[in-house]
Design a protein around this motif. Sequence first.
Motif, PDB file in Angstrom:
ATOM      1  N   ALA A 218      -4.731   0.543   4.922  1.00 16.64           N
ATOM      2  CA  ALA A 218      -3.543  -0.101   4.345  1.00 16.64           C
ATOM      3  C   ALA A 218      -3.271  -1.447   5.021  1.00 16.64           C
ATOM      4  O   ALA A 218      -2.943  -2.439   4.354  1.00 16.64           O
ATOM      5  CB  ALA A 218      -2.333   0.816   4.484  1.00 16.64           C
TER       6      ALA A 218
ATOM      7  N   SER B  82      -2.823   3.967  -2.732  1.00 23.87           N
ATOM      8  CA  SER B  82      -3.770   3.263  -1.865  1.00 23.87           C
ATOM      9  C   SER B  82      -4.600   4.272  -1.081  1.00 23.87           C
ATOM     10  O   SER B  82      -5.688   3.960  -0.605  1.00 23.87           O
ATOM     11  CB  SER B  82      -3.018   2.383  -0.868  1.00 23.87           C
TER      12      SER B  82
ATOM     13  N   MET C 128      -5.806  -3.946   3.720  1.00 22.61           N
ATOM     14  CA  MET C 128      -5.452  -4.366   2.360  1.00 22.61           C
ATOM     15  C   MET C 128      -4.371  -5.443   2.383  1.00 22.61           C
ATOM     16  O   MET C 128      -4.452  -6.433   1.668  1.00 22.61           O
ATOM     17  CB  MET C 128      -4.936  -3.170   1.544  1.00 22.61           C
TER      18      MET C 128
ATOM     19  N   SER D 200      -6.037  -5.735  -3.443  1.00 25.39           N
ATOM     20  CA  SER D 200      -5.266  -4.850  -4.301  1.00 25.39           C
ATOM     21  C   SER D 200      -4.923  -3.574  -3.525  1.00 25.39           C
ATOM     22  O   SER D 200      -5.792  -3.003  -2.865  1.00 25.39           O
ATOM     23  CB  SER D 200      -6.067  -4.467  -5.541  1.00 25.39           C
ATOM     24  N   PRO D 201      -3.663  -3.131  -3.596  1.00 23.96           N
ATOM     25  CA  PRO D 201      -3.294  -1.920  -2.876  1.00 23.96           C
ATOM     26  C   PRO D 201      -3.707  -0.638  -3.601  1.00 23.96           C
ATOM     27  O   PRO D 201      -3.492   0.454  -3.103  1.00 23.96           O
ATOM     28  CB  PRO D 201      -1.772  -2.026  -2.790  1.00 23.96           C
ATOM     29  N   ARG D 202      -4.303  -0.754  -4.755  1.00 24.43           N
ATOM     30  CA  ARG D 202      -4.740   0.424  -5.520  1.00 24.43           C
ATOM     31  C   ARG D 202      -6.149   0.820  -5.090  1.00 24.43           C
ATOM     32  O   ARG D 202      -6.985  -0.040  -4.836  1.00 24.43           O
ATOM     33  CB  ARG D 202      -4.737   0.118  -7.002  1.00 24.43           C
ATOM     34  N   LEU D 203      -6.413   2.122  -5.031  1.00 26.62           N
ATOM     35  CA  LEU D 203      -7.772   2.575  -4.728  1.00 26.62           C
ATOM     36  C   LEU D 203      -8.749   2.081  -5.791  1.00 26.62           C
ATOM     37  O   LEU D 203      -9.878   1.746  -5.493  1.00 26.62           O
ATOM     38  CB  LEU D 203      -7.832   4.098  -4.650  1.00 26.62           C
TER      39      LEU D 203
ATOM     40  N   PRO E 144       0.839  -1.194   0.000  1.00 23.24           N
ATOM     41  CA  PRO E 144       0.000   0.000   0.000  1.00 23.24           C
ATOM     42  C   PRO E 144       0.883   1.256   0.000  1.00 23.24           C
ATOM     43  O   PRO E 144       1.944   1.271   0.619  1.00 23.24           O
ATOM     44  CB  PRO E 144      -0.777  -0.096   1.307  1.00 23.24           C
TER      45      PRO E 144
END
Length: 97
Positions: free
Chosen positions: A64, A45, A67, A73-76, A23
């Motif tokens: 974080a 993130s 996640m 997935s660490p992406r928003l 993240p």
Amino acid sequence: MPQVSGITLTKEIRKDPGLKHLPVIILTSDPTVENVVECVMAGASGFLAKPPKKAALLKELKKAKRMTHLKQSPRLCDAEDAHMLEEAATKLETKGS
């Protein structure tokens, strides 16, 4: 960071197979819609405006941690969704003008 921006660093982290699962919370002094969209598109993130409030920082850190723990997935959002966010931000700016 004087040598590299948080957005550039995030893009590099997302390209690296050994780091892309991490993240990344971007701390920004420019919390404009354009900058936030750019952070999302880079793979952030989360993000905080400087100076961060304690409650907001704790919220981002918990997100974080969740996640990481749940192997999410660490992406928003993914890149396609980020482009939709960019389009929506552009429409809002046009209405405000």
